[in-house]
Design an enzyme around this catalytic site. Structure first.
Site, PDB file in Angstrom:
ATOM      1  N   GLN A  35     -10.725  16.862  57.934  1.00  0.00           N
ATOM      2  CA  GLN A  35      -9.343  17.142  57.573  1.00  0.00           C
ATOM      3  C   GLN A  35      -8.589  17.940  58.632  1.00  0.00           C
ATOM      4  O   GLN A  35      -7.362  17.910  58.654  1.00  0.00           O
ATOM      5  CB  GLN A  35      -9.300  17.863  56.228  1.00  0.00           C
ATOM      6  CG  GLN A  35      -9.788  16.972  55.097  1.00  0.00           C
ATOM      7  CD  GLN A  35      -9.797  17.674  53.759  1.00  0.00           C
ATOM      8  OE1 GLN A  35     -10.739  18.376  53.428  1.00  0.00           O
ATOM      9  NE2 GLN A  35      -8.752  17.496  52.976  1.00  0.00           N
ATOM     10  N   HIS A  55      -9.383   3.605  60.016  1.00  0.00           N
ATOM     11  CA  HIS A  55      -9.006   2.666  61.086  1.00  0.00           C
ATOM     12  C   HIS A  55      -8.948   1.227  60.581  1.00  0.00           C
ATOM     13  O   HIS A  55      -8.128   0.447  61.027  1.00  0.00           O
ATOM     14  CB  HIS A  55      -9.989   2.761  62.258  1.00  0.00           C
ATOM     15  CG  HIS A  55      -9.919   4.092  62.953  1.00  0.00           C
ATOM     16  ND1 HIS A  55     -10.875   4.544  63.827  1.00  0.00           N
ATOM     17  CD2 HIS A  55      -9.000   5.089  62.884  1.00  0.00           C
ATOM     18  CE1 HIS A  55     -10.549   5.746  64.272  1.00  0.00           C
ATOM     19  NE2 HIS A  55      -9.412   6.092  63.717  1.00  0.00           N
ATOM     20  N   ASP A  68      -7.467  11.189  63.076  1.00  0.00           N
ATOM     21  CA  ASP A  68      -7.796  11.128  64.510  1.00  0.00           C
ATOM     22  C   ASP A  68      -7.437  12.429  65.235  1.00  0.00           C
ATOM     23  O   ASP A  68      -8.184  12.889  66.096  1.00  0.00           O
ATOM     24  CB  ASP A  68      -7.040   9.975  65.188  1.00  0.00           C
ATOM     25  CG  ASP A  68      -7.631   8.615  64.842  1.00  0.00           C
ATOM     26  OD1 ASP A  68      -8.574   8.570  64.022  1.00  0.00           O
ATOM     27  OD2 ASP A  68      -7.143   7.598  65.388  1.00  0.00           O
ATOM     28  N   ARG A  93     -14.260  29.282  55.198  1.00  0.00           N
ATOM     29  CA  ARG A  93     -15.189  28.185  54.913  1.00  0.00           C
ATOM     30  C   ARG A  93     -14.749  26.960  55.695  1.00  0.00           C
ATOM     31  O   ARG A  93     -13.620  26.489  55.548  1.00  0.00           O
ATOM     32  CB  ARG A  93     -15.177  27.881  53.412  1.00  0.00           C
ATOM     33  CG  ARG A  93     -15.994  26.661  53.063  1.00  0.00           C
ATOM     34  CD  ARG A  93     -15.932  26.318  51.580  1.00  0.00           C
ATOM     35  NE  ARG A  93     -16.628  25.065  51.370  1.00  0.00           N
ATOM     36  CZ  ARG A  93     -16.162  24.029  50.681  1.00  0.00           C
ATOM     37  NH1 ARG A  93     -14.991  24.091  50.085  1.00  0.00           N
ATOM     38  NH2 ARG A  93     -16.852  22.918  50.583  1.00  0.00           N
ATOM     39  N   HIS A 138     -19.161  17.497  54.147  1.00  0.00           N
ATOM     40  CA  HIS A 138     -17.862  17.373  53.478  1.00  0.00           C
ATOM     41  C   HIS A 138     -17.345  15.948  53.749  1.00  0.00           C
ATOM     42  O   HIS A 138     -16.303  15.755  54.372  1.00  0.00           O
ATOM     43  CB  HIS A 138     -16.894  18.457  53.965  1.00  0.00           C
ATOM     44  CG  HIS A 138     -15.774  18.754  53.005  1.00  0.00           C
ATOM     45  ND1 HIS A 138     -15.517  20.006  52.500  1.00  0.00           N
ATOM     46  CD2 HIS A 138     -14.835  17.947  52.436  1.00  0.00           C
ATOM     47  CE1 HIS A 138     -14.463  19.966  51.683  1.00  0.00           C
ATOM     48  NE2 HIS A 138     -14.029  18.713  51.636  1.00  0.00           N
ATOM     49  N   ASN A 182     -20.435  19.143  49.576  1.00  0.00           N
ATOM     50  CA  ASN A 182     -19.156  19.366  48.919  1.00  0.00           C
ATOM     51  C   ASN A 182     -18.894  18.254  47.909  1.00  0.00           C
ATOM     52  O   ASN A 182     -18.745  17.091  48.289  1.00  0.00           O
ATOM     53  CB  ASN A 182     -18.020  19.381  49.947  1.00  0.00           C
ATOM     54  CG  ASN A 182     -16.674  19.663  49.282  1.00  0.00           C
ATOM     55  OD1 ASN A 182     -16.432  20.782  48.830  1.00  0.00           O
ATOM     56  ND2 ASN A 182     -15.837  18.647  49.175  1.00  0.00           N
ATOM     57  N   GLU A 183     -18.877  18.614  46.643  1.00  0.00           N
ATOM     58  CA  GLU A 183     -18.428  17.730  45.567  1.00  0.00           C
ATOM     59  C   GLU A 183     -19.148  16.387  45.514  1.00  0.00           C
ATOM     60  O   GLU A 183     -18.590  15.340  45.870  1.00  0.00           O
ATOM     61  CB  GLU A 183     -16.920  17.507  45.663  1.00  0.00           C
ATOM     62  CG  GLU A 183     -16.136  18.803  45.592  1.00  0.00           C
ATOM     63  CD  GLU A 183     -14.639  18.599  45.663  1.00  0.00           C
ATOM     64  OE1 GLU A 183     -14.196  17.475  45.914  1.00  0.00           O
ATOM     65  OE2 GLU A 183     -13.908  19.584  45.476  1.00  0.00           O
ATOM     66  N   ASN A 323     -15.349  24.209  42.572  1.00  0.00           N
ATOM     67  CA  ASN A 323     -13.999  23.926  43.060  1.00  0.00           C
ATOM     68  C   ASN A 323     -13.181  23.522  41.841  1.00  0.00           C
ATOM     69  O   ASN A 323     -13.552  22.584  41.129  1.00  0.00           O
ATOM     70  CB  ASN A 323     -13.994  22.750  44.049  1.00  0.00           C
ATOM     71  CG  ASN A 323     -14.884  22.999  45.259  1.00  0.00           C
ATOM     72  OD1 ASN A 323     -15.476  24.069  45.403  1.00  0.00           O
ATOM     73  ND2 ASN A 323     -14.973  22.019  46.132  1.00  0.00           N
ATOM     74  N   TYR A 325      -9.279  22.619  40.268  1.00  0.00           N
ATOM     75  CA  TYR A 325      -7.852  22.347  40.474  1.00  0.00           C
ATOM     76  C   TYR A 325      -7.118  22.065  39.172  1.00  0.00           C
ATOM     77  O   TYR A 325      -6.021  22.523  38.967  1.00  0.00           O
ATOM     78  CB  TYR A 325      -7.666  21.128  41.400  1.00  0.00           C
ATOM     79  CG  TYR A 325      -8.077  21.395  42.828  1.00  0.00           C
ATOM     80  CD1 TYR A 325      -7.177  21.896  43.758  1.00  0.00           C
ATOM     81  CD2 TYR A 325      -9.389  21.157  43.245  1.00  0.00           C
ATOM     82  CE1 TYR A 325      -7.557  22.155  45.071  1.00  0.00           C
ATOM     83  CE2 TYR A 325      -9.779  21.413  44.556  1.00  0.00           C
ATOM     84  CZ  TYR A 325      -8.862  21.911  45.462  1.00  0.00           C
ATOM     85  OH  TYR A 325      -9.241  22.179  46.746  1.00  0.00           O
ATOM     86  N   GLU A 395     -13.129  26.505  46.085  1.00  0.00           N
ATOM     87  CA  GLU A 395     -11.836  25.857  46.363  1.00  0.00           C
ATOM     88  C   GLU A 395     -10.939  26.025  45.146  1.00  0.00           C
ATOM     89  O   GLU A 395     -11.384  25.868  44.009  1.00  0.00           O
ATOM     90  CB  GLU A 395     -11.981  24.347  46.608  1.00  0.00           C
ATOM     91  CG  GLU A 395     -12.418  23.961  47.984  1.00  0.00           C
ATOM     92  CD  GLU A 395     -12.458  22.445  48.188  1.00  0.00           C
ATOM     93  OE1 GLU A 395     -11.635  21.727  47.575  1.00  0.00           O
ATOM     94  OE2 GLU A 395     -13.317  21.987  48.955  1.00  0.00           O
TER      95      GLU A 395
END
Ligand code: GAL
Length: 491
Positions: A35, A55, A68, A93, A138, A182-183, A323, A325, A395
């Site tokens: 990210q 891509h 990219d 992190r 991740h 991660n997740e 995490n 949300y 998160e």
């Protein structure tokens, strides 16, 4: 809900006393390699599944973009550390890109550039007194390992362990808090059940469950490796992190449905590790076994754990990382009703219908409805199911679609959720860390650059990727400085 401007008068004094975080409670912010780093093909870095996906299947990305360049943190890491330091973060992190460190995916070749980059980042953080917290995986699997089946191939348990060994050997002297995966719910369910994330393969109720079992074994292998060979030297902590939507019953009548959904959404990747009996959550295991039978399969689509595997996975944690949300409501499907959305939580598979409460406001992301009390309820549920252990929020954050520097709604989100963390602590849940997602706007997976979660704005039209602090960053800095939600005067 309280206003971030703070309280005055007698009530203010009372509330103030209550809205302080315990001594030693730590605040941080998180990012992930794909990210933020960019530099997708610099030096000997090999493509990850996200490079390939963006891509070749860019129609799946809201703005057709890729990571990219992203925030160009591969080149601008010093600036990121400066900003983290300006905010006063106790920890940062980040994640390590497997194909940047091991261009073959396997551990026979180690990239010098990859090693240099992560050494610089870790040393730079430590120089500023910021603790590095590193995630091993991740979502950016080396493409060549995906070509061999990726997370559905049981051999990935060894591949991941080999990778973990290299990472611990290189960085374990300085990184003391590790997140293995991660997740897993995203890696297995969003990928294979929903088919919507890289590598874009759809295999609901089959690939998703193979992945689920392998990822738990891989995590366990990486934890055991640390425990046996690295902990005696480095004394660190290792766990995985789960993203969990809090699932409320639609009404009293549907408590059982909500609980079964929680066992799918949370138990799937927790029960095997955090309970005394280990293995899959029994309600959920039974449900899938019976359903598979009715469907004519010779055995359950959910691959069983052998007794040996159960023992291997059980207890492979040093803390519980979550995490959070958003939330959903669950009820039973009406006769003949279609399953609706959210197959990643079992809708369809376990006969529940999930939706959101009309009072929960929507953030910019299509899946994101705000329900702060869900965080407290979730933490209490976790403690009830997995025991009185250390909990870390690894998160939590809010998305907008605008590049708004005066991001009142994000500040409100943080304040309301942090308040729920304090309430959960009062309820007796041992929460020790809170991690804002995210330090700076970045590549938000299939939303591309259209959803912004950053405390810091990034100008993606500027080749220099100029970073600008938002008001939420100032709010967070003040919170960290005062260790309380009450002394934050933003005027
Ligand atoms: C999490 C993920 C992050 C970030 C965040 C906001 O699921 O770990 O990478 O994208 O959601 O969507």
């Amino acid at each position: 809900m309280m206003n971030y401007m703070g309280y005055i008068g007698v009530l203010g004094v009372l509330v103030q006393a209550e809205r302080r975080f315990p001594d030693g409670f730590k605040f941080g912010a998180a990012t992930a390699a794909y990210q933020v780093e960019g530099a997708w093909n610099s030096s000997d870095k090999a493509p990850s599944i996200w490079d390939t996906f963006t891509h070749h299947q860019s129609e799946n990305i809201a703005d057709g973009s890729s990571g990219d360049v992203a925030c160009d943190s591969y080149n601008k890491w010093r600036e990121d550390i400066e900003l983290a330091s300006e905010l006063g973060l106790h920890f940062y992190r980040f994640s390590i890109s497997w194909p940047r460190l091991l261009p073959n995916g396997f551990s026979n070749v180690i990239s010098e550039d990859g090693v240099r980059y992560y050494n610089d980042l870790i040393d730079g953080l430590l120089e500023k007194g910021i603790e590095p917290v590193a995630t091993l995986y991740h979502w950016d699997l080396p493409q060549n390992l995906q070509d061999l089946g990726g997370w559905t191939n049981p051999l990935i348990v060894d591949w991941f362990k080999d990778y973990a060994r290299i990472v611990y050997t290189l960085f374990g002297d300085r990184v003391k808090t590790w997140i293995t995966i991660n997740e897993a719910i995203v890696v297995c369910e969003v990928v294979y059940t929903m088919g919507s994330f890289a590598p874009g393969i759809s295999s609901p109720g089959l690939g998703s469950y193979l992945c689920g079992k392998n990822i738990l074994l891989a995590h366990a292998a990486a934890w055991r490796l640390y425990d046996e060979e690295f902990r005696p030297m480095y004394h660190g902590k290792v766990s995985l992190t789960n993203q969990i939507f809090w699932i409320e019953p639609y009404s009293e009548e549907f408590i059982e449905e909500a609980e079964l959904t929680m066992q799918y959404a949370a138990g799937f990747y927790s029960h095997a590790i955090y309970t005394k009996e280990g293995g899959w959550p029994p309600t959920f295991e039974k449900y899938i076994a019976e359903k598979s039978k009715r469907e004519g399969y010779p055995r359950s689509r959910l691959p069983a754990f052998t007794e040996e595997e159960k023992e291997f996975v059980k207890g492979t944690y040093d803390f519980y990382a979550v995490n959070y949300y958003t939330s959903r409501r669950a009820r039973a499907l009406k006769p003949g009703e279609a399953a609706g959305e959210w197959p990643m939580f079992g809708a369809g598979e376990i006969g529940v219908f999930l939706d959101v409460h009309p009072d929960w406001p929507q953030a910019a992301s299509h899946w994101f409805y705000v329900n702060p009390p869900g965080l407290r309820k979730l933490l209490v549920w976790l403690k009830k199911n997995y025991g009185d252990i250390e909990y870390m929020i690894i998160e939590n954050g809010y998305s907008t679609s605008e590049r708004d520097l005066n991001d009142i709604k994000r500040i409100q989100y943080y304040e309301d959720h942090l308040e729920q963390v304090l309430l959960a602590i009062k309820d007796g849940v041992n929460v020790t860390r809170y991690t804002a997602w995210t330090l700076l706007d970045n590549y938000e997976w299939t939303d591309g650059y259209t959803s912004k979660f950053g405390l810091i704005d990034v100008d993606f039209n500027d080749p220099a990727r100029k970073r600008t602090l938002r008001d939420s960053a100032r709010f967070y800095a003040k919170l960290i400085e005062t260790h309380s939600l009450d002394d934050i005067n933003m005027v």
